[in-house]
Design a protein around this motif. Structure first.
Motif, mmCIF file in Angstrom:
data_model
loop_
_atom_site.group_PDB
_atom_site.id
_atom_site.type_symbol
_atom_site.label_atom_id
_atom_site.label_comp_id
_atom_site.label_asym_id
_atom_site.label_seq_id
_atom_site.Cartn_x
_atom_site.Cartn_y
_atom_site.Cartn_z
ATOM 1 N N THR A 179 0.842 -1.204 0.000
ATOM 2 C CA THR A 179 0.000 0.000 0.000
ATOM 3 C C THR A 179 0.876 1.253 0.000
ATOM 4 O O THR A 179 0.783 2.115 0.879
ATOM 5 N N CYS A 212 1.120 9.553 3.194
ATOM 6 C CA CYS A 212 0.831 8.114 3.232
ATOM 7 C C CYS A 212 1.300 7.432 1.951
ATOM 8 O O CYS A 212 1.938 6.379 1.994
ATOM 9 N N ASN A 246 3.801 2.412 4.622
ATOM 10 C CA ASN A 246 2.518 3.040 4.914
ATOM 11 C C ASN A 246 1.638 2.112 5.750
ATOM 12 O O ASN A 246 1.258 1.038 5.305
ATOM 13 N N GLY A 249 -1.902 1.582 8.305
ATOM 14 C CA GLY A 249 -3.280 2.022 8.264
ATOM 15 C C GLY A 249 -3.542 3.284 9.061
ATOM 16 O O GLY A 249 -4.255 4.192 8.609
ATOM 17 N N ALA A 284 -10.499 3.368 2.696
ATOM 18 C CA ALA A 284 -9.153 3.325 3.276
ATOM 19 C C ALA A 284 -9.017 2.165 4.251
ATOM 20 O O ALA A 284 -7.989 1.458 4.264
ATOM 21 N N THR A 312 -8.752 -1.113 2.167
ATOM 22 C CA THR A 312 -7.528 -1.314 1.394
ATOM 23 C C THR A 312 -6.275 -1.329 2.262
ATOM 24 O O THR A 312 -5.276 -1.964 1.893
ATOM 25 N N LEU A 313 -6.317 -0.659 3.399
ATOM 26 C CA LEU A 313 -5.138 -0.611 4.262
ATOM 27 C C LEU A 313 -5.132 -1.693 5.328
ATOM 28 O O LEU A 313 -4.086 -2.301 5.598
ATOM 29 N N PRO A 363 -6.281 -5.759 3.126
ATOM 30 C CA PRO A 363 -5.934 -5.858 1.699
ATOM 31 C C PRO A 363 -6.046 -7.292 1.205
ATOM 32 O O PRO A 363 -5.988 -8.243 1.999
ATOM 33 N N ALA A 366 -3.410 -5.534 -4.040
ATOM 34 C CA ALA A 366 -3.503 -4.628 -2.894
ATOM 35 C C ALA A 366 -2.973 -3.243 -3.258
ATOM 36 O O ALA A 366 -3.574 -2.220 -2.909
ATOM 37 N N CYS A 367 -1.854 -3.221 -3.963
ATOM 38 C CA CYS A 367 -1.271 -1.947 -4.392
ATOM 39 C C CYS A 367 -2.198 -1.231 -5.367
ATOM 40 O O CYS A 367 -2.448 -0.024 -5.243
ATOM 41 N N TYR A 395 -5.284 0.268 -3.637
ATOM 42 C CA TYR A 395 -4.975 1.448 -2.832
ATOM 43 C C TYR A 395 -4.681 2.664 -3.715
ATOM 44 O O TYR A 395 -5.200 3.761 -3.480
ATOM 45 N N SER A 455 -6.380 6.590 -3.900
ATOM 46 C CA SER A 455 -5.549 7.589 -3.212
ATOM 47 C C SER A 455 -4.859 8.548 -4.181
ATOM 48 O O SER A 455 -4.767 9.756 -3.898
#
Length: 417
Positions: free
Chosen positions: A246, A319, A325, A327, A359, A362-363, A366, A373-374, A377, A381
């Motif tokens: 993330t 973040c 990063n 949560g 948030a 995803t944080l 994930p 996951a990346c 996020y 964002s």
């Protein structure tokens, strides 16, 4: 005009009511959440662990505090100390931590109530103000900060947001004090300085001088008492090379064996590319803040919504560009986002609530695939950061400065009578 005695009394009563209500909310949140200790561990080697310093303060062993000082700054330690001492005397380490967390949550609850009061004046209902308070103090990422052992993140979030709100009221002295307290709580709070200074119509030198002077007064004595402890801890955090999915760095990260990264367990991990370290992300965020601030320097003061959009954009960029990063790093961004949303619209805080849920998903939860996951996020964002930054930089372009300031501490001002 000098306030009359009845108006002064009303002001004192209003502030007392705010303080008591916010303390009650903070205590209720911590009591219901029952957060874990997280990094709040005695004898740990984490340079950002407040427990050893707090234990020294609680025991009255002030000479030991510099040798165990965390890199986070001394303000949260001072704020927590009386609460922690009571908790330690009554219930040991766990209650010590919980009551210290209440002290930090107190500030966020106060900011939430101020925003709720503003929404109440504009919308007239109770649902929206209550939703604003819940979106800030009962947010799952706020609870995650407490679970991680870092309530100082919540305190710094409140102080940074309050600094920009004070700047929008042209209260230069209060802005400088809040900026100093925020920075001396967590160094990342320096990101609040450009939005706050750009929101002021006057008194910039006073605010900046007070911020620097008070921050130095708070930070330097403890740091000077044992500079090696502070510098070693700072270097340890800045030289970290691990990358979490993330993060905006993950697409460029290199897979490595976990044995190559100190303190990492598991078969594989990812490291920063091109031989750079975690400090690169911090420098990039600082460059964004400075560059965007300079771009607005010769224009008129930012209106409140633009200043809060700028703050939210910088805190979300923090973040994004942090390779590790976590949560709870999103808590300051969400506080600024809630303040921005309530400055622009009435009704329920739909944007803040939606972003909080996304948030959190995803944080904190994930998918198993790091690539997915990346992608999930970054999918929300990156556009949101760009939107908020554009909203801040484009505010007032081609139009005269709007004299109307929508945020007013009306209930807490002196009467003109």
């Amino acid at each position: 005009m000098t306030p009359t005695l009845p108006s002064a009394r009303r002001r004192v009563r209003a502030y007392a009511a705010l303080a008591l209500a916010s303390l009650a909310i903070a205590a209720a949140v911590v009591a219901l959440a029952q957060p874990r200790l997280g990094d709040y561990v005695l004898g740990a080697t984490n340079p950002d662990d407040a427990a050893p310093a707090m234990a020294a303060l609680v025991r009255g062993d002030f000479a030991r505090v510099p040798a165990v000082q965390p890199v986070m700054g001394p303000v949260s330690l001072l704020v927590r100390a009386p609460f922690a001492a009571l908790g330690h005397g009554v219930g040991g380490l766990t209650l010590e931590y919980h009551l210290g967390a209440v002290a930090c949550m107190w500030a966020l609850a106060a900011v939430a109530l101020l925003l709720a009061a503003r929404v109440r004046r504009r919308s007239g209902g109770l649902a929206a103000p209550c939703a604003v308070v819940l979106a800030l103090v009962a947010n799952p990422l706020t609870i995650a900060a407490l679970d991680a052992g870092h309530p100082e993140e919540v305190l710094a979030a409140a102080l940074a947001t309050a600094a920009v709100l004070a700047a929008a009221e042209d209260r230069a002295t209060l802005t400088g004090v809040l900026l100093a307290l925020a920075f001396a709580t967590k160094p990342w709070a320096a990101l609040a300085a450009p939005p706050a200074l750009l929101a002021l119509k006057g008194g910039h030198r006073r605010a900046l001088g007070l911020a620097f002077g008070l921050a130095a007064l708070l930070v330097v004595p403890l740091a000077a008492a044992d500079p090696h402890r502070l510098l070693d801890g700072s270097r340890e955090l800045a030289r970290t090379v691990r990358v979490y999915p993330t993060s905006a760095w993950w697409p460029f990260a290199s897979p490595v064996r976990a044995s190559n990264l100190t303190g990492v367990s598991g078969a594989h991990a990812w490291a920063m590319p091109w031989g750079i370290t975690r400090s690169a992300g911090q420098l990039l965020v600082g460059a964004v803040a400075l560059g965007a601030g300079l771009a607005r320097l010769r224009r008129r003061a930012l209106p409140i919504d633009a200043a809060l959009a700028f703050l939210a954009a910088l805190l979300l960029a923090r973040c994004l560009l942090d390779p590790m990063n976590l949560g709870y790093y999103a808590v300051p961004f969400l506080a600024a986002l809630a303040a921005w949303e309530t400055s622009r619209r009435t009704g329920l805080p739909i944007v803040t609530a939606t972003v909080s849920v996304v948030a959190w998903a995803t944080l904190m939860h994930p998918p198993a695939s790091p690539a997915l996951a990346c992608a999930l996020y970054l999918a929300w964002s990156l556009p949101l950061t760009a939107y908020l930054l554009t909203a801040a930089l484009g505010a007032g372009r081609g139009a005269p400065y709007a004299a109307k300031r929508p945020f007013r501490y009306r209930a807490y001002r002196y009467s003109s009578s």
